[in-house]
Design a protein around this motif. Sequence first.
Motif, PDB file in Angstrom:
ATOM      1  N   UNK A  79       0.914  -0.901   0.138  1.00 56.08           N
ATOM      2  CA  UNK A  79      -0.011  -0.382  -0.061  1.00 56.08           C
ATOM      3  C   UNK A  79       0.852   0.749  -0.329  1.00 56.08           C
ATOM      4  N   UNK A  80       0.514   2.448  -0.945  1.00 54.87           N
ATOM      5  CA  UNK A  80       0.940   3.927  -0.750  1.00 54.87           C
ATOM      6  C   UNK A  80       2.426   3.863  -0.698  1.00 54.87           C
ATOM      7  N   UNK A  81       3.074   2.377  -1.765  1.00 55.05           N
ATOM      8  CA  UNK A  81       4.550   2.246  -2.169  1.00 55.05           C
ATOM      9  C   UNK A  81       5.220   4.310  -2.583  1.00 55.05           C
ATOM     10  N   UNK A  82       6.553   3.989  -1.285  1.00 55.71           N
ATOM     11  CA  UNK A  82       7.298   5.663  -1.613  1.00 55.71           C
ATOM     12  C   UNK A  82       6.867   6.647  -0.422  1.00 55.71           C
ATOM     13  N   UNK A  83       5.842   6.448   0.014  1.00 52.06           N
ATOM     14  CA  UNK A  83       5.241   7.449   1.307  1.00 52.06           C
ATOM     15  C   UNK A  83       5.908   6.941   2.432  1.00 52.06           C
ATOM     16  N   UNK A  84       5.828   8.574   3.328  1.00 47.10           N
ATOM     17  CA  UNK A  84       6.669   8.642   4.463  1.00 47.10           C
ATOM     18  C   UNK A  84       5.642   8.835   5.755  1.00 47.10           C
ATOM     19  N   UNK A  85       5.514   8.703   6.698  1.00 49.84           N
ATOM     20  CA  UNK A  85       5.089   9.503   7.576  1.00 49.84           C
ATOM     21  C   UNK A  85       4.566   9.148   9.280  1.00 49.84           C
ATOM     22  N   UNK A  86       4.798   9.321   9.609  1.00 51.52           N
ATOM     23  CA  UNK A  86       4.477   9.259  11.463  1.00 51.52           C
ATOM     24  C   UNK A  86       3.093   9.424  11.853  1.00 51.52           C
ATOM     25  N   UNK A  87       2.841   8.506  13.128  1.00 54.96           N
ATOM     26  CA  UNK A  87       1.208   7.956  13.055  1.00 54.96           C
ATOM     27  C   UNK A  87       1.498   9.616  14.328  1.00 54.96           C
ATOM     28  N   UNK A  88       1.977  10.223  14.874  1.00 51.52           N
ATOM     29  CA  UNK A  88       2.448  11.176  15.799  1.00 51.52           C
ATOM     30  C   UNK A  88       1.799  12.717  15.184  1.00 51.52           C
ATOM     31  N   UNK A  89       2.105  12.490  13.612  1.00 48.76           N
ATOM     32  CA  UNK A  89       2.104  13.642  13.396  1.00 48.76           C
ATOM     33  C   UNK A  89       0.405  13.729  13.140  1.00 48.76           C
ATOM     34  N   UNK A  90       0.162  13.035  12.511  1.00 45.52           N
ATOM     35  CA  UNK A  90      -1.861  12.768  12.356  1.00 45.52           C
ATOM     36  C   UNK A  90      -2.437  12.587  13.592  1.00 45.52           C
ATOM     37  N   UNK A  91      -1.588  12.833  15.123  1.00 44.12           N
ATOM     38  CA  UNK A  91      -2.726  13.004  16.292  1.00 44.12           C
ATOM     39  C   UNK A  91      -2.021  14.653  16.538  1.00 44.12           C
ATOM     40  N   UNK A  92      -1.104  14.783  16.663  1.00 41.31           N
ATOM     41  CA  UNK A  92      -0.637  16.479  17.323  1.00 41.31           C
ATOM     42  C   UNK A  92      -1.462  17.225  14.979  1.00 41.31           C
ATOM     43  N   UNK A  93      -1.594  16.987  14.160  1.00 44.61           N
ATOM     44  CA  UNK A  93      -2.203  17.455  13.518  1.00 44.61           C
ATOM     45  C   UNK A  93      -3.799  18.346  13.831  1.00 44.61           C
ATOM     46  N   UNK A  94      -4.395  18.200  15.392  1.00 46.91           N
ATOM     47  CA  UNK A  94      -5.483  18.653  15.899  1.00 46.91           C
ATOM     48  C   UNK A  94      -5.189  18.894  17.426  1.00 46.91           C
ATOM     49  N   UNK A  95      -4.122  19.240  17.430  1.00 52.39           N
ATOM     50  CA  UNK A  95      -3.849  20.215  18.820  1.00 52.39           C
ATOM     51  C   UNK A  95      -4.611  21.349  18.610  1.00 52.39           C
ATOM     52  N   UNK A  96      -4.865  21.603  20.059  1.00 53.59           N
ATOM     53  CA  UNK A  96      -5.439  23.012  19.322  1.00 53.59           C
ATOM     54  C   UNK A  96      -5.939  23.291  21.695  1.00 53.59           C
ATOM     55  N   UNK A  97      -6.747  24.107  21.932  1.00 50.36           N
ATOM     56  CA  UNK A  97      -7.356  24.192  23.312  1.00 50.36           C
ATOM     57  C   UNK A  97      -8.135  23.930  23.343  1.00 50.36           C
ATOM     58  N   UNK A  98      -7.597  23.148  24.618  1.00 49.29           N
ATOM     59  CA  UNK A  98      -8.747  22.141  24.896  1.00 49.29           C
ATOM     60  C   UNK A  98      -8.535  21.152  25.817  1.00 49.29           C
ATOM     61  N   UNK A  99      -9.169  19.870  25.782  1.00 46.02           N
ATOM     62  CA  UNK A  99      -8.481  18.628  26.776  1.00 46.02           C
ATOM     63  C   UNK A  99      -8.215  17.299  25.483  1.00 46.02           C
ATOM     64  N   UNK A 100      -7.046  16.874  26.472  1.00 43.07           N
ATOM     65  CA  UNK A 100      -6.766  15.823  25.141  1.00 43.07           C
ATOM     66  C   UNK A 100      -7.084  14.407  25.764  1.00 43.07           C
ATOM     67  N   UNK A 101      -6.264  14.271  26.569  1.00 40.45           N
ATOM     68  CA  UNK A 101      -6.993  13.037  27.346  1.00 40.45           C
ATOM     69  C   UNK A 101      -7.175  13.550  29.144  1.00 40.45           C
ATOM     70  N   UNK A 102      -8.196  12.027  29.554  1.00 41.92           N
ATOM     71  CA  UNK A 102      -8.110  11.925  30.905  1.00 41.92           C
ATOM     72  C   UNK A 102      -7.684  10.848  31.200  1.00 41.92           C
ATOM     73  N   UNK A 103      -7.571  11.795  32.557  1.00 42.64           N
ATOM     74  CA  UNK A 103      -7.013  10.066  33.271  1.00 42.64           C
ATOM     75  C   UNK A 103      -7.806  10.205  34.677  1.00 42.64           C
ATOM     76  N   UNK A 104      -8.917   8.955  34.918  1.00 44.26           N
ATOM     77  CA  UNK A 104      -9.700   8.555  35.350  1.00 44.26           C
ATOM     78  C   UNK A 104      -8.936   7.107  36.702  1.00 44.26           C
ATOM     79  N   UNK A 105      -8.647   7.250  37.635  1.00 44.07           N
ATOM     80  CA  UNK A 105      -8.586   6.355  38.607  1.00 44.07           C
ATOM     81  C   UNK A 105      -9.510   5.872  38.657  1.00 44.07           C
ATOM     82  N   UNK A 106      -9.745   4.322  39.871  1.00 41.84           N
ATOM     83  CA  UNK A 106     -10.865   4.188  40.603  1.00 41.84           C
ATOM     84  C   UNK A 106     -10.804   4.899  41.465  1.00 41.84           C
ATOM     85  N   UNK A 107     -10.454   4.996  42.511  1.00 42.58           N
ATOM     86  CA  UNK A 107     -10.241   6.090  43.355  1.00 42.58           C
ATOM     87  C   UNK A 107      -8.816   7.770  43.414  1.00 42.58           C
ATOM     88  N   UNK A 108      -9.330   8.155  43.726  1.00 42.81           N
ATOM     89  CA  UNK A 108      -8.259   9.588  43.798  1.00 42.81           C
ATOM     90  C   UNK A 108      -8.642  10.262  42.523  1.00 42.81           C
TER      91      UNK A 108
END
Length: 644
Positions: A79-108
Motif C-alpha cells: 500500500x502507498x508505496x514510496x510514502x513516508x509518515x508518522x502516526x504522531x503527526x496525524x495526532x497532533x494535527x488536531x492540537x488546539x485549546x481543550x482536553x486531549x486525555x482524561x485520566x480517571x482512576x478508580x479512586x483519587x
Amino acid sequence: MTGPVWIPSQAVVDGCNVERYRRWLPAHACPDLPDYAALHAWSVAEPARFWGSLWEYFGIIATSHDEVLASAEMPGARWFTGATLNYVDQVFRHAREGTAVIDAPEEGPTRTLSWTELRRQVAAVANTLRALGVGQGDRVVGYLPNIVEAVVAFLATASLGAIWSSCGQDYSAPAAVARLGQLSPKVLITADGYRYNGRPQDRREAISLIRNEIPSLEAVIVVPRLGLELPPGTRPWSADGDHELTTVAVPFDHPLWVLFSSGTTGKPKGIVHGHGGVVLEHVKQLSLHLDLGPRDTFFWYTSPSWMMWNFQVAGLLVGAAIVCHDGNPGFPTPGALWDLAARLDVTVLGTSPAYLQASEKASVHPSLPRLRALGATGSVVPEAAYRWVATELGSHIALAATSGGTDVVSAFAGPVPTVPIWAGEMSAPCLGVALEAWDAEGRSVIDEVGELVVTQPMPSMPLSFWDDPGDTRYRDAYFTAYPDVWRHGDWITITSRGTVLVHGRSDSTLNRNGIRMGSADIYAVVEKLPEITESLVIGAEQDNGGYWMPLFVVLNDGVELTDELRERIRAAIRTDASPRHVPDEIIAVAGIPHTRTGKKLEVPVKRLLQGAKIQDVVDPQSVDDARLLDVFAELSSRRSRRWR
C-alpha cells in the motif's frame, strides 16, 4: 419488537461524517453513490480508489506516494508505496485549546491533559528515550494499567520510529515475559501498581521478575501510580522539561506496534502492524463508522493487553478527547462505569456485552445526557441487550456492536450512522472490508451460517508475525483454509438485508468480558500442580448470550477434586495468570481427548458443549480415545435439560 431498535433521524443522517464523505466523493473524481450499500460495494470493488480517496479526504500528513495499491496479493499487499509518515503527526494535527486525555482512576482525583500538555509530555519522554539510545526499529514495551502515562509512552515511542508493545498489569510476570520478551526490548515502561476493587495492587515484585527475565532491557522506567518505593535497578518516570517534538518519517509499512494473540495453541504470536495501515484504517473506522470528531469525549473500557486500548488511543487521530481508566467497572456499585461516563460527559462509550447484562441484572438505571452512541464488542451482543439499552438509555442511543479482531486492530462489521440497527445484528460490513460468509466448499452464502472471510486486502492487515521467517505462521493462521483469502475464525451470517450476525468463534480463543485470553496460559499454571495430570479449558458462547468457561482436570491416582483443591487451583490461576483467567467451574474428567498427534481437541469439545453432535464436529477415528468425547456430549445434554 420486530422492527429496528434504532433508526437514524434525518438530522443524524445529514450531519454525520460518513454522509459528508459520501457527498464529497463526486467532486473528487469518484462516483456519486446514493447510499451506504452502494458506497460499501464501491469500496470493495475498487479498493485503490476507495483508500486513495480516504487519504485525500482526511488529509493524511505524509510525503507523496507512487501507487495506492501496488500489489493486492494476500498476504503481502503493498500500500502507498514510496510514502513516508508518522502516526504522531496525524495526532497532533488536531492540537488546539481543550482536553486531549482524561485520566480517571478508580479512586483519587481525575487528571486532564490539554493538547498542549500532551504534546509537551510526549516530547519530554521521547527525549528521555532518545537519550537511552532508542531509535528507529528499537522496541519499547509497557507493563502498565490503562493510565495517561501509557498513552504518552506509546506516542513518544512512535514519534522516534521505534516499536511499541504492551500488556496490562493484571498479567502475571511469566505471562508478560512470554509476550514482551519475544521482542528483545531496550526499555520497559511500567507502574508500581494500580487500584482495583478499592485495593492497591503492588506490582513491584512482578516488575523485578520481568526485568530479570528479559536480558535485552537497558532501562526500566516506573510510573509512581501508588507512590511506592522504586524496585531496585529502575528509574522514576519523568515527563518534565520543554523539548521540541520531532517525529521520524517512516515508510507506510514501518512497524508501529506489536499486538499479541491470546496464545491458544502455545506461545502468543506477535502481530505486527504498520504506521500507515493503522492511521488509515483507524481514521476511517472512528470517523465514518463511530462518527467521532473533535466535539467528542471517547471512553472504551479496556486494558493495554487488548486491541481496544490501541483503538481508543486512536480517538486522538480524529481529534476526540479520550479517557483512561484502570478500575473495576462494577466498583463500588454495579453502575460505576455509567456513573463515571456521566461525570466525564462522555459522548461515545464502549463496553462489553457482559457488562450490559450485569447492569440489567443489577437493575442499574444509567443517566447519561451527553451520550449519543454506545459501543459493545468482545463477544456476541445478545438481542436482550439491545432492548435494554433502548429502554434504559433511550431509543435515540445507537448500540454500536462491532466485530473485528487484534489481527486487523479494527472491525470487519459494525455500526453505520445512516443505517438502522436490528436487535442482535450489526448494521453492515465496514467500508473497505470485502466481508463474506463461506461454506465448507468456499461458496459465499446469504442467510446461512458460514466462515467469516475477507476477499480483498485491508491496509491494517498484519505486516507479519514477529520472528516468523517466510511468514509461515502468518499464512497458517489465516490462509490455509481458503488460499489467498483471509479466514478469520468466526461463524457469521450475512443477511439478505445486509446486516451481519456473529455466532461466536470457530476456533478456541477464550474471550471473556471482552478480554481475549489464551488457554495455554491456564495450562501452564494448572498442570504444574502436583495433583493435576492434564487440563482443558473451554470458552463457550451460550444461546442466552452468556459465556461459560469451565476447566476440566484429569487428577492423579488417588486424588479427589475437593473444594479445597478447587480453591487452590483458582488461587494459582489468579496469581500466576490473572483474575480474568479463573474458570466458572472446575470439573474432574477421566481424560482429555487429543488428535492422533497429541493436540487437545479444544474446538470440537467447545462445539459439543454448545450442543452439537459428535459426528458433526469430529471424526472419531482421528481421536486418540473417542470414548472421552461422550463425557462432554453428556455434560452438554444435562446442562440443556437443566436450563429448559
